[in-house]
Design a protein around this motif. Structure first.
Motif, short mmCIF file in Angstrom:
data_model
loop_
_atom_site.label_atom_id
_atom_site.label_comp_id
_atom_site.label_asym_id
_atom_site.label_seq_id
_atom_site.Cartn_x
_atom_site.Cartn_y
_atom_site.Cartn_z
N PHE A 1 -7.79 6.27 3.75
CA PHE A 1 -8.34 5.43 2.68
C PHE A 1 -8.84 4.08 3.21
O PHE A 1 -8.23 3.49 4.11
CB PHE A 1 -7.28 5.19 1.60
CG PHE A 1 -6.77 6.46 0.96
CD1 PHE A 1 -7.41 7.00 -0.13
CD2 PHE A 1 -5.65 7.10 1.49
CE1 PHE A 1 -6.94 8.17 -0.72
CE2 PHE A 1 -5.17 8.27 0.91
CZ PHE A 1 -5.82 8.81 -0.20
N THR A 2 -9.91 3.60 2.60
CA THR A 2 -10.43 2.25 2.83
C THR A 2 -10.29 1.51 1.51
O THR A 2 -10.82 1.94 0.48
CB THR A 2 -11.90 2.28 3.27
OG1 THR A 2 -12.03 3.14 4.40
CG2 THR A 2 -12.37 0.89 3.64
N THR A 3 -9.59 0.35 1.54
CA THR A 3 -9.22 -0.33 0.31
C THR A 3 -9.76 -1.75 0.29
O THR A 3 -9.71 -2.46 1.29
CB THR A 3 -7.68 -0.37 0.15
OG1 THR A 3 -7.17 0.96 0.33
CG2 THR A 3 -7.28 -0.87 -1.22
N THR B 1 0.84 -1.19 0.00
CA THR B 1 0.00 0.00 0.00
C THR B 1 0.88 1.25 0.00
O THR B 1 2.11 1.16 0.06
CB THR B 1 -0.91 0.03 1.24
OG1 THR B 1 -0.11 0.19 2.42
CG2 THR B 1 -1.70 -1.26 1.37
N GLN C 1 -10.39 -1.75 -5.40
CA GLN C 1 -10.99 -0.42 -5.32
C GLN C 1 -10.54 0.28 -4.06
O GLN C 1 -10.30 -0.36 -3.03
CB GLN C 1 -12.52 -0.52 -5.34
CG GLN C 1 -13.24 0.80 -5.54
CD GLN C 1 -14.74 0.62 -5.71
OE1 GLN C 1 -15.23 -0.49 -5.88
NE2 GLN C 1 -15.48 1.71 -5.67
N GLU C 2 -10.42 1.60 -4.12
CA GLU C 2 -9.99 2.39 -2.96
C GLU C 2 -10.93 3.57 -2.79
O GLU C 2 -11.24 4.28 -3.74
CB GLU C 2 -8.55 2.85 -3.15
CG GLU C 2 -7.96 3.51 -1.90
CD GLU C 2 -6.48 3.76 -2.04
OE1 GLU C 2 -5.70 3.20 -1.25
OE2 GLU C 2 -6.09 4.52 -2.95
N LEU D 1 -4.84 -3.95 -5.68
CA LEU D 1 -6.11 -3.58 -5.06
C LEU D 1 -7.22 -3.56 -6.11
O LEU D 1 -6.99 -3.32 -7.30
CB LEU D 1 -6.00 -2.23 -4.35
CG LEU D 1 -5.65 -0.98 -5.18
CD1 LEU D 1 -6.87 -0.31 -5.74
CD2 LEU D 1 -4.86 -0.01 -4.31
N TRP E 1 -9.39 -5.49 -1.38
CA TRP E 1 -8.37 -6.34 -2.00
C TRP E 1 -8.96 -7.70 -2.36
O TRP E 1 -9.95 -8.14 -1.78
CB TRP E 1 -7.19 -6.56 -1.05
CG TRP E 1 -6.49 -5.32 -0.61
CD1 TRP E 1 -6.85 -4.49 0.41
CD2 TRP E 1 -5.28 -4.77 -1.16
NE1 TRP E 1 -5.97 -3.46 0.55
CE2 TRP E 1 -4.98 -3.60 -0.42
CE3 TRP E 1 -4.44 -5.13 -2.20
CZ2 TRP E 1 -3.88 -2.82 -0.68
CZ3 TRP E 1 -3.32 -4.35 -2.46
CH2 TRP E 1 -3.05 -3.21 -1.71
#
Length: 498
Positions: A228-230, A205, A241-242, A239, A232
């Motif tokens: 950020f919230t990611t 990350t 989407q973030e 990743l 996986w």
């Protein structure tokens, strides 16, 4: 007076309200506990035990909250050092805690005694997680991951230097497979059944990672780093989407249930708590907490949410129970006290529902309901306006300094063509009060239009009185400055649109 439309107060600073089923659902949670602790709430455990208990760590004290009794049933304060993380076992019989001196403690909640104390870490341990009923993972600031056997009091497996920085979160994946995250910006998946100390997969990350969370489908996991919230995929190292969901660091993640769907809850240092859909990965609900959020968790059934702040504030919210048919029938058969106390009425009517039977009747296709005409009752500003006492109404509003009422009155009197009538007979004291208010609010874009309109009328009809009170040059300079700001704002708005 039946056709008179009452004065509607102008709503200022109105925030957009999204009224949908999910927002109503989360807003229906009731606060069942609020407690102030002396130290920050470091950890909360609620989502992994079938008895719906909630464990909260603050300082060197752990409290156990029972969702059935809605009260704290146990307080454990024998710990010598600060508790940094904790987790209840699935049957709520054992509690695992980790401490700033590197101790991992296993406690029996029935006897309130310590069963095991693992002293294998030299630095603070910020994360513990049960693998099964007899084994527990722990990860420390020295970058080491260990798997302990509780009955035999031994270390089954150890991975030294699993990370190059502090490990802040771990999560059990499959049997003896562990996902770990660190401030070294790496998320690593380890298989502790293998003799190799190398990870199966590594995920890089851009920021130090505070928390990780495995989704129920076992194909995806969530990480929280910085703002950020990611999302996986276990099978890929990139990743999916973030989301840039917050303005400050996200400190905690947990899962909860919304009917038959799963939601991710995030807590952040910007006081925000956000609910994210797992299928489309969008924020569906948010609320603002009183202080920076340090820990949060939700019970296994999703009916209880616990939130802890860095100021030591703990709050536990519980879903309101829905009314069943029996409760509704009891309400319909309810008889007020004033009917019970009158024997004459008791003889004439059998119950309150019969007495008010017209209320419960529903219109059929051919029924016509005759509208009832009620005389309007006026109070406050409406009473003055309906009596054409315009001066008294506007002077009263300026005296009370109610900006929303003043703007509404200016707009209403302008439409009636009575604003000049209301202002022409004011005395010097009232004029000074109105001018002070206008000059104070004129620089605010929300009020400048109305305030300049009132000032224009006052200058037209009471110029001599204004000159006795204020230097016209000061007023001119302030108006010219405001007009210049408005021109610059218009130019800036055009540049933004381009």
């Amino acid at each position: 007076m039946d056709n008179y439309i009452k004065l509607k107060e102008k709503l200022l600073f109105k925030k957009p309200v999204s009224d949908n089923a999910e927002n109503r659902y989360w807003n229906s949670f009731n606060q069942v506990l609020e407690k102030q602790h002396n130290q920050s709430i470091k950890a909360i455990s609620a989502s992994n035990n079938i008895k719906q208990r909630i464990a909260v760590a603050s300082g060197n004290t752990v409290e156990i909250f029972s969702t059935n009794k809605n009260q704290i049933t146990q307080t454990l304060s024998r710990f010598k050092t600060q508790v940094l993380s904790l987790q209840l076992r699935c049957d709520s019989q054992l509690l695992a805690t980790s401490h700033e001196d590197g101790l991992v403690n296993i406690m029996n909640l029935k006897t309130k005694t310590s069963l095991r104390q693992f002293k294998n870490f030299k630095k603070p341990v910020h994360s513990v997680s049960f693998n099964n009923t007899d084994q527990i993972y722990a990860a420390g600031d020295d970058g080491t991951i260990k798997l302990f056997d509780i009955p035999n009091d031994i270390v089954i497996r150890s991975i030294p230097n699993a990370h190059n920085d502090f490990i802040r979160s771990i999560a059990g994946y499959e049997d003896r497979q562990l996902l770990s995250s660190s401030y070294d910006k790496f998320i690593k998946l380890y298989d502790l059944r293998s003799s190799s100390n190398d990870p199966i997969r590594s995920y890089l990350t851009n920021h130090p990672i505070e928390s990780i969370l495995i989704l129920p489908n076992k194909l995806n996991f969530i990480s929280a780093q910085d703002q950020f919230t990611t999302l996986w995929d276990f099978r890929k190292e990139n990743l999916i989407q973030e989301l840039h969901t917050n303005q400050k660091t996200i400190t905690s993640l947990t899962l909860t249930q919304y009917h038959d769907q799963t939601r991710i809850i995030t807590g952040s240092l910007d006081h925000q708590i956000k609910f994210i859909r797992t299928d489309i990965f969008n924020v569906t609900h948010q609320l603002k907490w009183k202080s920076p959020v340090m820990a949060l968790d939700a019970s296994l059934d999703g009916f209880n949410i616990a939130i802890g702040g860095n100021d030591g504030q703990l709050q536990i919210n519980q879903l309101k129970p829905s009314k069943n048919d029996e409760d509704i029938e009891e309400e319909e058969d309810y008889i007020p006290e004033y009917l019970k106390s009158n024997p004459h009425l008791q003889r004439r009517i059998k119950n309150y529902k019969f007495y008010n039977r017209g209320i419960y009747s529903k219109l059929s296709d051919y029924d016509y309901k005759v509208p009832t005409i009620q005389n309007q009752k006026f109070s406050g500003y409406d009473k003055l306006l309906v009596s054409f006492k315009y001066k008294e109404a506007i002077v009263k509003a300026f005296k009370e300094k109610k900006t929303s009422i003043i703007l509404s009155l200016v707009e209403e009197l302008s439409e009636r063509g009575a604003l000049e009538v209301a202002l022409k007979d004011i005395d010097d004291e009232e004029l000074q009060m109105i001018l002070q208010f206008i000059l104070q609010k004129m620089s605010n874009p929300k009020y400048s239009g109305s305030m300049l309109h009132v000032l224009d009328i006052l200058v037209g009809i009471l110029l001599s009185s204004i000159l006795d009170i204020y230097n016209i040059g000061d007023i001119y300079d302030q108006v010219r400055e405001e007009l210049q700001i408005q021109r610059e704002m218009t130019i800036l708005k055009g540049m933004i649109l381009i």
